[in-house]
Design an enzyme around this catalytic site. Structure first.
Site, short mmCIF file in Angstrom:
data_model
loop_
_atom_site.label_atom_id
_atom_site.label_comp_id
_atom_site.label_asym_id
_atom_site.label_seq_id
_atom_site.Cartn_x
_atom_site.Cartn_y
_atom_site.Cartn_z
CG HIS A 11 -9.32 -1.94 -3.42
ND1 HIS A 11 -8.30 -2.28 -2.58
CD2 HIS A 11 -10.25 -1.33 -2.64
CE1 HIS A 11 -8.60 -1.91 -1.35
NE2 HIS A 11 -9.78 -1.33 -1.36
CG ASP A 29 -5.08 -3.24 -3.00
OD1 ASP A 29 -5.54 -2.62 -3.98
OD2 ASP A 29 -5.70 -3.35 -1.93
CB SER A 84 -9.79 1.25 0.70
OG SER A 84 -10.50 0.12 1.09
#
Length: 510
Positions: free
Chosen positions: A237, A270, A353
């Site tokens: 992402h 992910d 992230s």
């Protein structure tokens, strides 16, 4: 867990990452982020101020780095405080019931095929939201830093005035303070295993990633050096905005900035791998640990760019292992990622992230990917700061995925070849009566079919792992590789049975 495109607008961050004070052999990374901002003048020293006058510690007002604007309403000072807007983790949370998950794509409601691409129904994703990349601002990023500097200058002026008054009134008393010599300060050494030592070694091998789509939208995340060829591992992402013709850059703590390209990405896991264009020859990959050997209570160190503040180091512990998490950005079109995660209380926020979660020795044990949110808008949705519930993809899984992406450019998923319900059952993962898009719930000739599983069976264990829902089953299956043999425990007609199953495989996210 976030692509960092959730909800609330965040304060602007500096355009260039600050250089860590203790980072070895680094060069300045550019101009002062807040250098173009005007600052408040220092307040004059009152002529008749008594010796005890001055501001009390903690009274200087500083802007918040997350949450509501400082200009908003004051917090409720009543006691006890009002109850939280959302139920605690695991209470009253929906699993995204009705969301399809089928081998080959999304389809009928209630389906969850063990080898297909995930789809979340509605905004209330199961488990937690992506620990999103920090949103890319539409203008300069000096606002937050400039505001902090102004507050610091004002506080410094007050403190300076007080210090001057006290010094003048007590000029004859002499000083009782002792200062360390410059020579002794320069001799400070951080012992191996200390957080400062681990951070100093790991920071030069982490990067701040900026992804920008063709329409100028994007965000900021983190990644780390995987090998000497220039491959960087991060979250899917984080790079999603740069797919299909977007722009991708990676900046090291010493200010070196490189254009990059996506080598491969796995939406379900992910995980993504990017490669630096014209990479330097002095890359030092971070050592990879063994996430299977991690124990609850082990120390953790997280590195990332929370809200765009690059090269930030935070610490905590492993709070839990094998935590089933399905994460998404909460939008109706978002597909979920599933993991059997390492849970940590290290402070991680949007922008962390894709960054490394390290153990006390500095080895990577996970990739920071998701956070639990308490912001309004539903369980797991909205953009908020750390509440001590962060989730990382175990590095043993991420390493396998990254190697597959580098080798073929596509992810490979293990599957059982059956569609299971995503509804919150707690009793297990139920094989649905209908598969995705009208397909068979049990793939003919697939692993589940060969093992004797049928529609209506409720899977309660995979090897020794207790299965309480469809997402838990998928997250645990994806910790295995295609071809692995597993023992399935299931209930049929109230009777418990066991069967051996060899996991199949599916390539790609579609």
């Amino acid at each position: 867990m976030s692509t960092e495109n959730e909800g609330n607008e965040v304060p602007q961050a500096p355009s260039a990452p600050p250089v860590p004070m203790a980072s070895p052999a680094t060069s300045p990374q550019g101009s002062n982020p807040g250098g173009n901002e005007s600052t408040a003048p220092l307040p004059p020293v009152p002529q008749d101020a008594p010796a005890t006058a001055g501001s009390q510690p903690g009274q200087a007002s500083t802007p918040h780095t997350s949450g509501p604007s400082a200009s908003g309403p004051a917090p409720d000072g009543s006691w006890p405080p009002p109850p939280p807007a959302n139920p605690p983790y695991g209470e009253g949370a929906a699993y995204g019931g009705g969301a399809p998950y089928g081998d080959g794509g999304a389809g009928a409601d209630g389906g969850f095929g063990a080898g297909g691409a995930a789809g979340m129904g509605g905004a209330d994703g199961w488990g937690a939201s992506y620990q999103q990349p920090a949103p890319k601002p539409r203008s300069g990023r000096g606002g937050l830093v400039a505001a902090v500097l102004v507050a610091a200058l004002v506080a410094g002026g007050l403190g300076g005035g007080l210090g001057y008054t006290l010094a003048k009134d007590n000029d004859s008393s002499g000083s009782t303070t002792v200062s360390a010599s410059d020579g002794s300060a320069a001799q400070v050494r951080r012992a191996p295993g200390t957080i400062a030592n681990v951070a100093a070694k790991a920071l030069p091998s982490t990067v701040t990633i900026e992804a920008e789509s063709t329409n100028g939208e994007g965000g900021t995340g983190t990644g780390f050096v995987f090998d000497t060829q220039g491959h960087i591992v991060t979250n899917n992402h984080v790079v999603a905005d740069a797919l299909d013709g977007g722009k991708l850059t990676a900046t090291f703590p010493n200010g070196r900035k490189y254009d990059a390209e996506v080598v491969g990405h796995a939406q379900g896991y992910d995980v993504a791998v990017i490669k630096l264009k014209n990479p330097p020859t002095d890359l030092k990959p971070l050592a990879l640990g063994d996430s299977d050997k991690v124990a609850v209570g082990d120390e953790t160190i997280a590195i990332g760019a929370p809200f765009g503040l690059s090269n930030t180091v935070t610490t905590g512990i492993i709070s839990a292992k094998n935590r089933p998490v399905a994460s998404s950005d909460g939008s109706s079109t978002s597909k979920a990622s599933y993991m059997s995660a390492l849970q940590t209380d290290a402070s991680i926020n949007p922008g962390n992230s894709g960054g490394p979660l390290l153990d006390a020795s500095g080895a990577v044990i996970g990739i920071n990917s998701a956070i639990q949110s308490t912001s309004s808008g539903g369980f797991g949705s909205g953009q908020s700061g750390s509440i001590g519930l962060g989730f990382a993809i175990p590095i043993n899984q991420a390493k396998y995925v990254a190697q597959q992406l580098i080798k073929t450019g596509k992810p490979v998923y293990a599957k059982i070849g059956a569609s299971v319900s995503l509804e919150d059952s707690t009793g297990g993962a139920k094989i649905t009566d209908q598969g995705a898009a009208g397909s068979a719930p049990v793939e003919s000739g697939g692993p589940a079919d060969k093992a004797g599983l049928k529609p209506g069976d409720v899977i309660t264990k995979l090897d020794d792992m207790v299965i309480d829902s469809g997402p838990t089953l998928i997250g645990d299956i994806w910790t295995h590789k295609p071809g692995d043999k597993v023992t399935i425990t299931y209930k049929r007609g109230g009777q418990e049975h066991t069967t051996e199953l060899t996991l199949g495989s599916r390539a790609g996210d579609n």
